[in-house]
Write an enzyme that holds these catalytic residues in place. Structure first.
Site, PDB file in Angstrom:
ATOM      1  N   ASP A  20     -11.205  -3.391   0.236  1.00  0.00           N
ATOM      2  CA  ASP A  20     -10.294  -3.073   1.323  1.00  0.00           C
ATOM      3  C   ASP A  20      -9.831  -1.631   1.128  1.00  0.00           C
ATOM      4  O   ASP A  20      -9.909  -1.074   0.028  1.00  0.00           O
ATOM      5  CB  ASP A  20      -9.109  -4.042   1.324  1.00  0.00           C
ATOM      6  CG  ASP A  20      -8.545  -4.247   2.725  1.00  0.00           C
ATOM      7  OD1 ASP A  20      -8.718  -3.356   3.569  1.00  0.00           O
ATOM      8  OD2 ASP A  20      -7.918  -5.297   2.967  1.00  0.00           O
ATOM      9  N   GLU A  23       4.098  -7.763  14.950  1.00  0.00           N
ATOM     10  CA  GLU A  23       3.433  -8.831  14.195  1.00  0.00           C
ATOM     11  C   GLU A  23       2.033  -8.327  13.877  1.00  0.00           C
ATOM     12  O   GLU A  23       1.199  -8.196  14.769  1.00  0.00           O
ATOM     13  CB  GLU A  23       3.356 -10.110  15.037  1.00  0.00           C
ATOM     14  CG  GLU A  23       2.568 -11.213  14.366  1.00  0.00           C
ATOM     15  CD  GLU A  23       2.233 -12.378  15.286  1.00  0.00           C
ATOM     16  OE1 GLU A  23       2.191 -13.513  14.801  1.00  0.00           O
ATOM     17  OE2 GLU A  23       1.991 -12.145  16.490  1.00  0.00           O
TER      18      GLU A  23
END
Length: 714
Positions: free
Chosen positions: A267, A464
């Site tokens: 990542d 979110e």
């Protein structure tokens, strides 16, 4: 012709042949492995490591062009301009439509190749123009507070496995093709689902081995078995070792146990986390961190730490042969994609920008969006007659960007929900009414002339999502601190009801929202997720009855915050439908209403007893007892009766079945041997345990909705 002329002509011809000769690494007739080995033999150590980062450098002396590995296609080609946008992933999961997911991502890979062709034609090699896509996200959505749960296929390992596998198939194309279409990526490996704020230092430790093997790993193994070309290691630690240097995850399980042959990518910034102050700090410096990651099996870094690998070799922390091992995997992948060769020679060279967000693609996006919407409540108010005008209010009613979710592309046009409803009845009116967290000054429900109000609320990917640096009530770092509907919206809905209005509540969110008061107040509730470019058309089609809803929840909708365990605790006890025990959620996993009704008859098994490793077939008669055509999602769950520590039940098969009014369909579902597998503590692996099993079937995971059959596995 004289002898001298003949000799000169031959020499000239030989010169031409020599000038046109190509080296083995340039020869498409050789295998990718042969070409990679030859190229590696010609590279310096510094050149090798420059090819092991997402922004891989050009090697001009050898004619190797730059390549950027980072590309996104979560629910459409992302971050690269025009693209067809499907519903956000959690919405795609609520379709429970494996074939539809495959078709959707075939469209995505078609558009990806078209955009790649256009970029290469223009000499464009920047980020988001390549063929290596970092999707799907098959982490388990274990807790609704996780902001990135919207990117997943829900809380169930089997559902995530089936749908994630279809994403891989759609993106990568025919596995027997000589050239890969694109490359998918299983992320984030492993045991990763929040919290966002501490993900660079969080340690998912003390994980029950059974939770690891039965919940957190199955979808990754399924994608490996399906031939996924990339696996992304996660930010967090697992058992105190960062995932990107974790030998248990990357070597023992991924490569040794599962036989994975593809590449592992970090990542972005995850290698820096291994040594950066305030992050994991498991290694003292960049050289030791980079060496440990490569030795453990992280082949490609999203970041720039790997440029320090030559110094790590000088310091004796890693050998050049160990670097070659990872580089070889990367080069083989590039050759398999045809990326090192002329793009016009690929089987997809004819795909151009005319197909991107084309009408057939937009039509299919609308089809998948309709299937993704879940009707949670309906007291009979729906569907509305076309002659019924409504008042449209709420913070998400006229918000196009909300509909895209995160990791989005840019469709040519987005139909908002307000627009979709007005298209059905032009007399409908729109009033913003309230923001997410504040009621508009002057909003007065008594002034609304229409009897029926469609309140379009919920939350937004603006707060979110992934590591969001925002500060709103109920949110922190992209995660949620409460799953309750924001108070201002709750007050607005109550005020509308008090004013005598009938309320249809359309909830837009990437996660489950606690809607206990709204379930009492509203006349109907429709869960719309972040519905993509066609969201407004699809919502209107359902509200006005032009489409019969068929979506089913891929997550549990809890009654309130009190039903949630500690967010930081990765134990599955008390989480998801599989381990709820006596808790009664507001809406169960697998739940969703239709405008018709279905009756389940007496199911039957092809055999009442099987040997371990054998399959069994379940036939379920389902009758449409209503007045209109509808699609039912038939679900089959399995439980071993003497397994007191295991899940309450686990999804093991499902099927979408369209049934005409008054007709009965025999829905056939196969349970393969893996349906009876569970963790074996002695071997440390999954195995099939003999015993008596309960096979339950029905329209959702709710115990009261299920009928049961008995099966013996010998």
């Amino acid at each position: 012709m004289t002898l001298k002329t003949i000799i000169l002509s031959a020499a000239f011809a030989a010169t031409i042949v020599t000038a046109q000769a190509i080296e083995p690494y340039q020869d498409p007739s050789l295998s990718p492995e042969q070409r990679a080995d030859d190229l590696i033999s010609r590279l310096t150590l510094e050149e090798k490591t420059s090819l092991m980062m997402d922004a891989s450098h050009a090697i001009e002396r050898l004619g190797i062009k730059e390549y950027n590995w980072w590309n996104e296609a979560l629910h459409g080609v992302g971050r690269n301009g025009l693209a067809t946008m499907f519903p956000q992933t959690i919405g795609l999961a609520s379709t429970w439509d494996a074939d539809g997911i495959y078709r959707a991502f075939t469209i995505v890979s078609d558009e990806a190749r078209a955009k790649y062709n256009e970029a290469r034609k223009n000499g464009d090699y920047k980020r988001y123009t390549g063929l290596t896509f970092w999707t799907p996200n098959v982490n388990i959505f274990r807790d609704p507070r996780w902001g990135r749960g919207q990117e997943t296929y829900g809380e169930d390992p089997y559902l995530a496995s089936v749908l994630g596998t279809q994403v891989v198939r759609g993106l990568q194309g025919d596995p027997d093709s000589k050239v890969r279409k694109t490359v998918a990526c299983a992320k984030h490996y492993a045991v990763h689902s929040g919290p966002e704020k501490t993900r660079h230092s969080f340690d998912a430790k003390d994980i029950d081995p059974r939770d690891l093997h039965e919940t957190y790993l199955p979808a990754f193994k399924a994608l490996v078995d399906a031939g996924v070309g990339q696996v992304m290691c996660a930010y967090n630690r697992f058992e105190s070792e960062p995932c990107c240097s974790n030998k248990k995850l990357l070597q023992q399980i991924l490569r040794n146990d599962w036989g994975y042959q593809g590449i592992v990518v970090s990542d972005c910034g995850a290698i820096s986390d291994l040594h950066a102050r305030g992050h994991h700090e498991t290694y003292p410096n960049v050289e030791s961190a980079s060496a440990a990651a490569v030795i453990s099996g992280t082949d490609l870094e999203c970041g720039g730490d790997y440029r320090n690998l030559p110094r790590a070799v000088e310091q004796g922390l890693i050998t050049e042969d160990e670097i070659n091992r990872s580089l070889r995997r990367l080069l083989v992948m590039r050759y398999e994609l045809g990326e090192m060769d002329d793009y016009t020679a690929s089987p997809w060279a004819g795909l151009d920008m005319s197909i991107v967000d084309s009408q057939p693609h937009r039509d299919f996006s609308l089809d998948m969006t309709r299937k993704s919407l879940v009707l949670l409540k309906n007291n009979g108010i729906l569907p509305l007659k076309r002659s019924t005008a409504v008042a449209i209010v709420g913070p998400n009613a006229d918000n196009a960007q909300m509909q895209w979710g995160n990791y989005e592309g840019r469709p040519s046009y987005t139909f908002t929900i307000a627009e979709g409803l007005k298209n059905k009845n032009a007399a409908s009116t729109y009033d913003h009414a309230c923001d997410y967290f504040k009621i508009d000054e002057g909003f007065d429900p008594a002034k609304i002339k229409e009897d029926i109000v469609v309140f379009v609320g919920g939350i937004s990917p603006d707060f979110e999502g992934e590591e969001k640096p925002v500060d709103y009530p109920g949110f922190i770092g992209g995660d949620r601190t409460t799953i309750e509907l924001p108070a201002a919206q709750r007050e607005a809905i109550a005020a509308l009801k008090k004013a005598g209005k009938k309320v249809i509540f359309v909830n837009c969110s990437g996660s489950a929202v606690a809607l206990t008061p709204e379930n009492e107040i509203a006349d109907a509730i429709l869960q719309a997720w972040y519905p993509g470019q066609a969201g407004g058309l699809a919502v209107a089609d359902i509200i006005y009855g032009d489409y019969n809803p068929s979506g089913r929840l891929p997550v549990t909708f809890y009654a309130d915050d009190s039903q949630l365990p500690d967010f930081n605790d990765y134990s599955m006890v008390g989480r998801t439908y599989r381990f709820l025990g006596d808790k009664k959620p507001l809406y169960h996993f697998g739940y969703g209403l239709s405008y018709t009704t279905f009756d389940y008859g007496k199911g039957r098994l092809s055999r009442k007893s099987i040997n371990a490793g054998e399959n069994v077939r379940v036939t379920v008669p389902v009758t449409n007892t209503g007045s209109r055509r509808g699609t039912e999602v038939v679900q089959v769950y399995v439980r071993r009766l003497d397994d007191v520590a295991g899940p309450d039940r686990s999804l093991r098969a499902f099927a979408r079945q369209e049934i005409m009014p008054g007709r009965t369909a025999d829905v056939v579902l196969d349970l393969d041997a893996e349906a009876f597998a569970s963790y074996d503590p002695e071997s440390g692996r999954m195995g099939i345990v003999p015993g008596k099993y309960e096979i339950s079937y029905g329209p959702s995971s709710a115990p009261e909705a299920l009928k049961t059959l008995s099966l013996t596995v010998k």
